[in-house]
Design an enzyme around this catalytic site. Sequence first.
Site, PDB file in Angstrom:
ATOM      1  CB  CYS A  83     -65.797  14.116 -72.534  1.00 21.87           C
ATOM      2  SG  CYS A  83     -67.069  15.055 -73.065  1.00 21.87           S
TER       3      CYS A  83
ATOM      4  CG  HIS B 154     -73.042  15.786 -74.322  1.00 17.93           C
ATOM      5  ND1 HIS B 154     -73.089  15.489 -75.755  1.00 17.93           N
ATOM      6  CD2 HIS B 154     -71.778  15.287 -73.725  1.00 17.93           C
ATOM      7  CE1 HIS B 154     -71.747  14.695 -75.919  1.00 17.93           C
ATOM      8  NE2 HIS B 154     -70.988  14.876 -74.860  1.00 17.93           N
TER       9      HIS B 154
END
Length: 610
Positions: A26, A528
């Site tokens: 990620c 995020h």
Amino acid sequence: MNFKETAKKIVELVGGEENIISLTYCVTRLRFELKDRNKADVAALENLEGIMGIVNSNMMFQIIIGTDVVHVYDEIKTIIYLDEEKTVSKASKNPLKVVFDIMVDAINPIVPLFLIAGVLAALISIFNVIGILPEKSSTYLILSAVQQSVFFFLPIFVANSTALKLNVNPYIAMALAAVLVSTSINGVEGLDLFGIKLTPVTYSNSILPIFMAVWFMSFLDKKLDRIITEKLRFLFKPLISILITLTLVLFVFGPMGTWLGNAIASLFSIVGDNVGNWLVIAILAAIYPLLIITGAGGFLIPVILTAIAELGYDPIIVPGALAADITVGAVTLAIALRAHKPEVKQLATATGISALLGVTEPANYGVLMKFKRPYIATAIGGACGGLFAGLFGLKGYTIVTAIVGITGYIGPGESGMYNFYIAVGTVVISFVTGFVASWFLSLTPETNPKLTDTKDNYRIKAPVKGDVIPLNEVSDRVFASQAIGKGVAIKPKDNSIVAPFDATVTTLFPTNHAIGLTTSDGVELLIHIGIDTVNLNGEFFKPEIQAGDKVAAGQKLMTFDYESIAAAGYDNVVIYVITNTAEYKDVVATTKESVNLNDEILSIELKEAI
């Protein structure tokens, strides 16, 4: 961090290749699916250099690395076999930006060479003009050799740094570059390979062909590793790699600059015949620095020499080059004055003076190419100076494009001084417009009002309406520890995420749960959405943008169903982090308990500008 060594240690400490089922990454972390988590040495991993933390959740074994995660991931791929169906990148980047960034990273290590060449060129020119260093003296020749060799052998230096960046054997890459600049190939006419005629190309002083060659070699090496057996790899792989890449360079990468130059020459001919040479000179001066970088400038010298032989002067290229070179010097000196970092100030000062004295490569490669945006200023200043030169009919009687040779524009006869005055006017206009354009397009955050409302701070706005949560209180301990960077979190009360400033979308994850934004000034912001929401595989997220898009402040980036995310058992908190926090003095979050869109939520205190 040594990415290769870190990758080896990680594979070893998670239990070896046989314990790895799959691996993804990620924005900040490696995500392992392990057969037996008990085999992973958590304590040793946490003490490994470059590791920010370990998250051993129910779903994945995660190793937190930060923004260098992709480099470690790439190294792991060279160590173990990863099933591409199971192991996929969670990031998407603009390919052009990736290529340009790698080129800039490859040039950065050799910037000191540009500084050597730039300072030396300036000193040689000055001492020559005042009579201390005659051109025929041995000292002049030796010092000139030092300055000129930096650029003649530039492909070899670029090959080395690019190879190190792309994990290619640097000695093979440098050997390829040495072949290209050899007297048997460099600028030689009449060559053929396999009976096919080659386009003559001057590879010295050029970076694009060798950069593309090493880039290609990085892919070719991986293919050859799969094709050639391990027993034969040591003997045959280097030879096959260099021969295939050399062939591609000679037929494609090398001639590309010539093809581009010929296309530009044809375009200039059409424009000159139908509009006038004044427009040709303005366009040429605007794009001249880019022609030098791409290698397309090779067509210029023969055209200049032909014009001088037939007419006694060059009415287009020399005037355009004068405007362009002076502009490069002015733009670079403006950067020097605006810069706060001593190393940038020193580099830009030395290379800017060098450009004014006729050697623009140090400024071009060492400063302008690194920051990219100054090319807008060189285009503005060059076009203005070139337009003046074209409208007033400036003639170049010799190949002189620098201040120290300005007297070379004095023409024959009674009108000779008129041409000299036009040359001086071209210098003044190019310098002033280039300097002013660079000053207002400078890479300092103070000049971007959409990012800041004070001289010393950036004021960044909230991307979503909601309740403010201190970052250290979020349930993801990596974000809470600020290992990724300082920031803030928001418990959302709205389904839309908007851009807080003008920026480029550098990352949009395939699962759409995270967005990376980068401003023209280099602020890197990660938005995020949720914790562990990567496992939703994009459900409940609807992006309004793609990686590589330019976005404006207030533009919608994402629609997400925060209620459904929570109902699915995930924390829907929106985490808002400056990932390059270390580049700033501090990042301070708001003390408000809740925010609306466009409310100030973060303040970045600046250490320095560029």
